[in-house]
Design an enzyme around this catalytic site. Structure first.
Site, PDB file in Angstrom:
ATOM      1  N   HIS A  48       0.871  -1.178   0.000  1.00  0.00           N
ATOM      2  CA  HIS A  48       0.000   0.000   0.000  1.00  0.00           C
ATOM      3  C   HIS A  48       0.905   1.223   0.000  1.00  0.00           C
ATOM      4  CE1 HIS A  48      -3.867   2.086   0.688  1.00  0.00           C
ATOM      5  NE2 HIS A  48      -3.083   2.990   1.257  1.00  0.00           N
ATOM      6  N   CYS A  49       0.860   1.975  -1.094  1.00  0.00           N
ATOM      7  CA  CYS A  49       1.767   3.116  -1.262  1.00  0.00           C
ATOM      8  C   CYS A  49       1.195   4.355  -0.584  1.00  0.00           C
ATOM      9  CB  CYS A  49       1.984   3.395  -2.747  1.00  0.00           C
ATOM     10  SG  CYS A  49       3.082   4.803  -3.037  1.00  0.00           S
ATOM     11  N   PRO A  50       1.905   4.943   0.384  1.00  0.00           N
ATOM     12  CA  PRO A  50       1.384   6.145   1.046  1.00  0.00           C
ATOM     13  C   PRO A  50       1.372   7.362   0.128  1.00  0.00           C
ATOM     14  CG  PRO A  50       3.618   5.671   1.788  1.00  0.00           C
ATOM     15  CD  PRO A  50       3.205   4.511   0.938  1.00  0.00           C
TER      16      PRO A  50
END
Length: 435
Positions: A120-122
């Site tokens: 999950h890419c911030p």
């Protein structure tokens, strides 16, 4: 005062947009007024075309749905499903109350199982998955190419300023221009360095058909193999069971060309890999993946992990009892301390099913086993000590599963507690198909 629901992560996308705009457009304003070396027309076109590609790819990486497991989906390979249950692999997600396809993981932020979840890419506030990976990879590619091109233009101006440093100040740029150039050059250089590393890591994942989570699982498997070699080839699991650990090959590395093709949406058209408006992978894909056939067809990934095997059902565990030891040699006496330890362990095992029984780190359990503690005492730890449980294991880069956005409790401690109604439904469906 900020509201209680505010999260710093909400600033990630605006921050990235500001950074793109700052580098792409304020740099052109600087070049416009830098009389010693203004931009040529073809350079202006290149910068703006690359900026448009970056904007399109970033928008799609942020907004494309990372996917979900279709309602009612079930594995097509029954033999592999049976083998998974026997080895304790987590194919049932208690959070979603559904089966998980291969390579899918439950994202704590998206609150669902994501097909072929990478992380999950911030910075995109979105999962990098089977459906979003091509857009994410294109964004990184165009960002690095665009920033690298801008770096060469900035370096030319920095060289000119440095070469004329001994001339009178009125013959060179103003202090405001020098300050602007300095901020542009430093920001651009740092961004180029960071994104280049991320792009190289992404290209390696693409070429090997390995997600960042699977890289963590591979390293975890190698760690378990080293532990098992020290203990005779097996490791203790929950409830006192012994799990034999053998070397298992990663099944999804099918050759570099096929790997890249699969990662970029299945297309063999190389030009489409770089086209910012390329279509998202078909939504019917992402549930099953081609394998290299190095392992038995009934063996699935990830390999068995004693710390991720569900606890045995209550009726299969040791019932509550106390130890009686003959310390005097003439009559049996109750060992009060052993009695209390067994009592506490039994109460922990009889918690409500919604609670989590965490396993202590391996080195702690190994020490307690060697000191003669019972399996139940050595296995489980306190819920308050979650950061120090075995789910907190880190790879060589200091990463644990939660750093990729994965729900650690679902991955490490999810029980194969499949509802009875679903089992009856599956049985009825099999009977209907056999008729």
């Amino acid at each position: 005062m900020l509201c209680s629901s505010f999260s710093v992560s909400r600033l990630a996308i605006p921050a990235v947009c500001i950074l793109i705009a700052f580098l792409a457009y304020t740099s052109q304003i600087f070049f416009l007024y830098f009389e010693d070396a203004p931009l040529k027309e073809d350079e202006v076109w290149r910068i703006n075309i690359l900026a448009i590609c970056i904007w399109i790819c970033y928008y799609r990486a942020c907004t494309v749905d990372p996917g979900h497991v279709p309602k009612g989906w079930m594995p097509s390979d029954r033999e592999r499903l049976k083998a998974d249950r026997a080895s304790g692999r987590q194919r049932w997600c208690r959070r979603c109350e559904a089966y998980k396809p291969p390579r899918a993981h439950h994202c704590k932020t998206c609150e669902r199982c994501v097909p072929k979840m990478d992380h999950h890419c911030p910075w995109t506030s979105n999962c990098v998955s089977h459906f979003t990976f091509p857009h994410f990879a294109r964004f990184l590619f165009y960002a690095v190419v665009g920033i690298a091109y801008l770096e060469t233009r900035l370096w030319q101006r920095v060289s000119k300023v440095w070469g004329s440093r001994h001339l009178p100040s009125y013959l060179g740029p103003s202090m405001g221009q020098i300050g602007h150039l300095f901020v542009l050059f430093v920001t651009n250089s740092l961004t180029l360095f960071a994104l280049s590393l991320l792009l190289l890591r992404t290209l390696w994942s693409l070429g090997s058909n390995t997600t960042t989570i699977e890289s963590w699982e591979i390293e975890r498997h190698e760690t378990l193999l080293r532990r098992a070699r020290r203990l005779g080839g097996s490791l203790p699991g929950p409830g006192g069971i012994s799990v034999h650990i053998t070397k298992q090959e990663f099944p999804y590395d099918i050759g570099i060309w096929s790997n890249i093709r699969a990662g970029m949406g299945g297309s063999a058209n190389v030009l489409s890999w770089f086209w910012p408006l390329a279509r998202t992978p078909d939504r019917s894909t992402g549930l099953e993946f081609e394998e290299n056939g190095f392992e038995d067809p009934t063996v699935s990934w990830p390999p068995p992990d004693p710390d991720r095997i569900p606890l045995p059902p209550m009726d299969q565990r040791d019932s509550f009892m106390y130890d009686i030891t003959d310390t005097s040699g003439t009559s049996g006496q109750i060992d009060i301390e052993a009695f209390n330890r067994r009592k506490e362990a039994d109460l922990r095992r009889r918690r409500a099913p919604t609670e989590i029984e965490r396993r202590k780190p391996f080195h702690v359990r190994l020490e307690e086993y060697s000191n003669g503690s019972s399996d139940a005492e050595a296995d489980t730890g306190s819920d308050d000590d979650s950061d120090h449980g075995e789910e907190g294991w880190k790879n060589s880069e200091g990463e644990r599963l939660r750093d990729f956005g994965v729900d650690e409790e679902a991955e490490f401690y999810d029980e194969e507690d499949i509802p009875l109604a679903l089992l009856i439904q599956q049985r009825a469906k099999r009977q209907h198909l056999s008729q």
